[in-house]
Design a protein around this motif. Structure first.
Motif, PDB file in Angstrom:
ATOM      1  N   MET A 195      -9.043  -0.394   0.740  1.00 17.95           N
ATOM      2  CA  MET A 195     -10.330  -0.184  -0.221  1.00 17.95           C
ATOM      3  C   MET A 195     -11.520   0.284   0.746  1.00 17.95           C
ATOM      4  O   MET A 195     -12.207   1.380   0.275  1.00 17.95           O
ATOM      5  N   ARG A 224     -13.712   4.010   0.283  1.00 20.11           N
ATOM      6  CA  ARG A 224     -14.973   3.813   0.054  1.00 20.11           C
ATOM      7  C   ARG A 224     -15.646   4.624   1.063  1.00 20.11           C
ATOM      8  O   ARG A 224     -16.370   5.660   0.633  1.00 20.11           O
ATOM      9  N   ALA A 240      -5.885   2.720  -4.505  1.00 14.62           N
ATOM     10  CA  ALA A 240      -7.378   2.388  -4.122  1.00 14.62           C
ATOM     11  C   ALA A 240      -8.201   3.009  -5.086  1.00 14.62           C
ATOM     12  O   ALA A 240      -9.043   2.450  -5.698  1.00 14.62           O
ATOM     13  N   THR A 296     -12.583  -0.500 -11.861  1.00 13.06           N
ATOM     14  CA  THR A 296     -13.771  -1.669 -11.902  1.00 13.06           C
ATOM     15  C   THR A 296     -15.104  -0.884 -11.678  1.00 13.06           C
ATOM     16  O   THR A 296     -15.957  -1.812 -11.763  1.00 13.06           O
ATOM     17  N   PRO A 334      -7.738  -5.209   1.310  1.00 13.44           N
ATOM     18  CA  PRO A 334      -9.181  -4.905   1.489  1.00 13.44           C
ATOM     19  C   PRO A 334      -9.393  -3.715   2.399  1.00 13.44           C
ATOM     20  O   PRO A 334     -10.403  -2.867   2.321  1.00 13.44           O
ATOM     21  N   ALA A 370      -8.034   1.846  -8.661  1.00 11.28           N
ATOM     22  CA  ALA A 370      -8.549   0.404  -8.766  1.00 11.28           C
ATOM     23  C   ALA A 370     -10.054   0.524  -8.733  1.00 11.28           C
ATOM     24  O   ALA A 370     -10.659  -0.237  -9.418  1.00 11.28           O
ATOM     25  N   LEU A 371     -10.541   1.475  -8.044  1.00 10.81           N
ATOM     26  CA  LEU A 371     -12.034   1.564  -7.978  1.00 10.81           C
ATOM     27  C   LEU A 371     -12.431   2.207  -9.262  1.00 10.81           C
ATOM     28  O   LEU A 371     -13.654   1.896  -9.637  1.00 10.81           O
ATOM     29  N   SER A 373      -7.031  -4.736  -5.211  1.00  9.34           N
ATOM     30  CA  SER A 373      -7.980  -4.743  -4.209  1.00  9.34           C
ATOM     31  C   SER A 373      -8.128  -5.714  -3.506  1.00  9.34           C
ATOM     32  O   SER A 373      -8.483  -5.681  -2.014  1.00  9.34           O
ATOM     33  N   GLN A 374      -7.849  -7.217  -4.078  1.00  3.46           N
ATOM     34  CA  GLN A 374      -7.979  -8.214  -3.044  1.00  3.46           C
ATOM     35  C   GLN A 374      -6.821  -8.352  -2.145  1.00  3.46           C
ATOM     36  O   GLN A 374      -7.219  -8.984  -1.104  1.00  3.46           O
TER      37      GLN A 374
END
Length: 396
Positions: A115, A119, A152, A159, A112, A155-156, A108-109
């Motif tokens: 990501m 979203r 992505a 987290t 960005p 990852a979402l 994620s970092q």
């Protein structure tokens, strides 16, 4: 252990959807796997316990929000009331950069822009499957050869920003968490210490009886603190200490399972059934425990090159009379209506009796019928006479 896991007897009535949810709660976790040579593992684990239930009930419980998906023993279906526990697990893993969340944070970092694009897509469209994104310039194949949108979304998920709303053709459908848990506040989650206490208690309850070395694997807990925590919980009266004939050291029993323990010890409750188990069944997924308890050396070979396999791609352990007596390698040919047993191998010293042949024939008929593949074929066995006698018993 079999009684605690729901494996010692069948229901005395036809299964209903509520039984699926209750069984997931009984085990605390239901591991997900996509291999489909027979019914996928989570559905097969439930069949071993419930008999001829409808697999779509599990899918419906996810849609209805009674279950959710997250990482526990592995990727699992979990009771929705346990979400606060796993939110604490997420936050601790994010802070400590623990696997698999470590990958999600780092990816994620590093990406960005991707990501934020995903979203925004979720906010505007409500839900999405990764297959809906084009896979430009990326070669196919490989376990982790994911396109950036899939990375992505995963990852979402890891987290906690998104959850799985349902599965379509067993593909995950991702939505923002607020669509499933509106108004969620992290203030409601337990502390790290309370999380580990609860997971330890859940493990002992799910296993029925547990030695300290059997506890960490169930929820992938850190091993170091488990013995101390078990003793502390026993000191508070939340677990019972027991000795087991033939084993060294102290084992633990949850008070809610004490009646089962007394029934088993007195002979009132005994393991009489023959069951076929998924390779990802909680009874056998801890290979060390399977060796210590059943003297059964089991490794799933779907990840092993074909030339090196001993027992088959997706061999199912055979549970009979409280013992793991062998394994079979099945394949459901759904279009042809054929359920094929490529190989069936008994453990050394297991005699081929009339009762064994009858029990295996009965459980194979039930499994084949549940798959909609009523024609049974047994290709080979060890010992060879078993395939011949099974073929006669099955009328093949």
């Amino acid at each position: 252990m079999l009684a605690a896991q729901g494996l010692d007897r069948l229901l005395d009535r036809p299964a209903v959807k509520a039984d699926v949810l209750e069984m997931v709660r009984r085990m605390s976790v239901l591991q997900i796997d996509t291999i489909h040579v027979v019914e996928r593992s989570p559905y097969l684990v439930l069949w071993s316990r419930l008999g001829d239930y409808r697999p779509e009930w599990l899918d419906e419980l996810l849609v209805e929000g009674a279950l959710f998906e997250y990482w526990a023993h592995a990727a699992c279906f979990l009771p929705i009331e346990d979400y606060p526990l796993y939110r604490r697990l997420m936050l601790d893993a994010i802070q400590n950069r623990e696997r698999p969340v470590k990958w999600a944070v780092e990816w994620s970092q590093e990406h960005p822009g991707v990501m934020e694009r995903i979203r925004r897509h979720l906010r505007e469209n409500g839900e999405v499957r990764s297959v809906e994104f084009e896979n430009k310039d990326r070669p196919s194949g490989g376990w982790w050869n994911w396109k950036e949108e899939k990375n992505a979304l995963e990852a979402l998920l890891l987290t906690g920003e998104v959850m799985i709303a349902r599965r379509q053709n067993f593909q995950r459908v991702y939505v923002l968490r607020e669509r499933i848990l509106p108004g969620w506040e992290d203030a409601t989650i337990p502390s790290t210490d309370e999380l580990q206490r609860v997971l330890t208690l859940r493990t002992v309850k799910a296993l029925g009886i547990a030695f300290p070395t059997w506890v960490p694997d169930y929820f992938r807990q850190p091993k170091k603190e488990v013995p101390r925590r078990l003793e502390a919980l026993a000191g508070e009266g939340l677990l019972l200490r027991v000795e087991v004939e033939g084993f060294e050291g102290i084992a633990y029993v949850h008070p809610d399972r004490y009646q089962l323990l007394e029934e088993a010890a007195s002979g009132i409750r005994g393991p009489m059934l023959t069951k076929l188990l998924s390779p990802f069944d909680p009874l056998v997924w801890d290979r060390q425990r399977a060796r210590e308890l059943f003297d059964f050396d089991y490794t799933i070979e779907c990840y092993t090159p074909a030339a090196k396999r001993r027992y088959g791609y997706f061999s199912l352990p055979i549970l009979r009379g409280g013992r793991l007596i062998g394994r079979l390698d099945p394949k459901a040919h759904r279009a042809q209506g054929v359920f094929e047993i490529k190989a069936l191998q008994l453990e050394p010293g297991v005699p081929v009796s009339e009762e064994l042949v009858a029990d295996l024939a009965a459980v194979l008929r039930r499994l084949a019928a549940w798959h909609g593949t009523p024609d049974l074929v047994v290709r080979q066995s060890n010992p060879p006479e078993l395939a011949v006698r099974l073929g006669i018993a099955l009328g093949a």
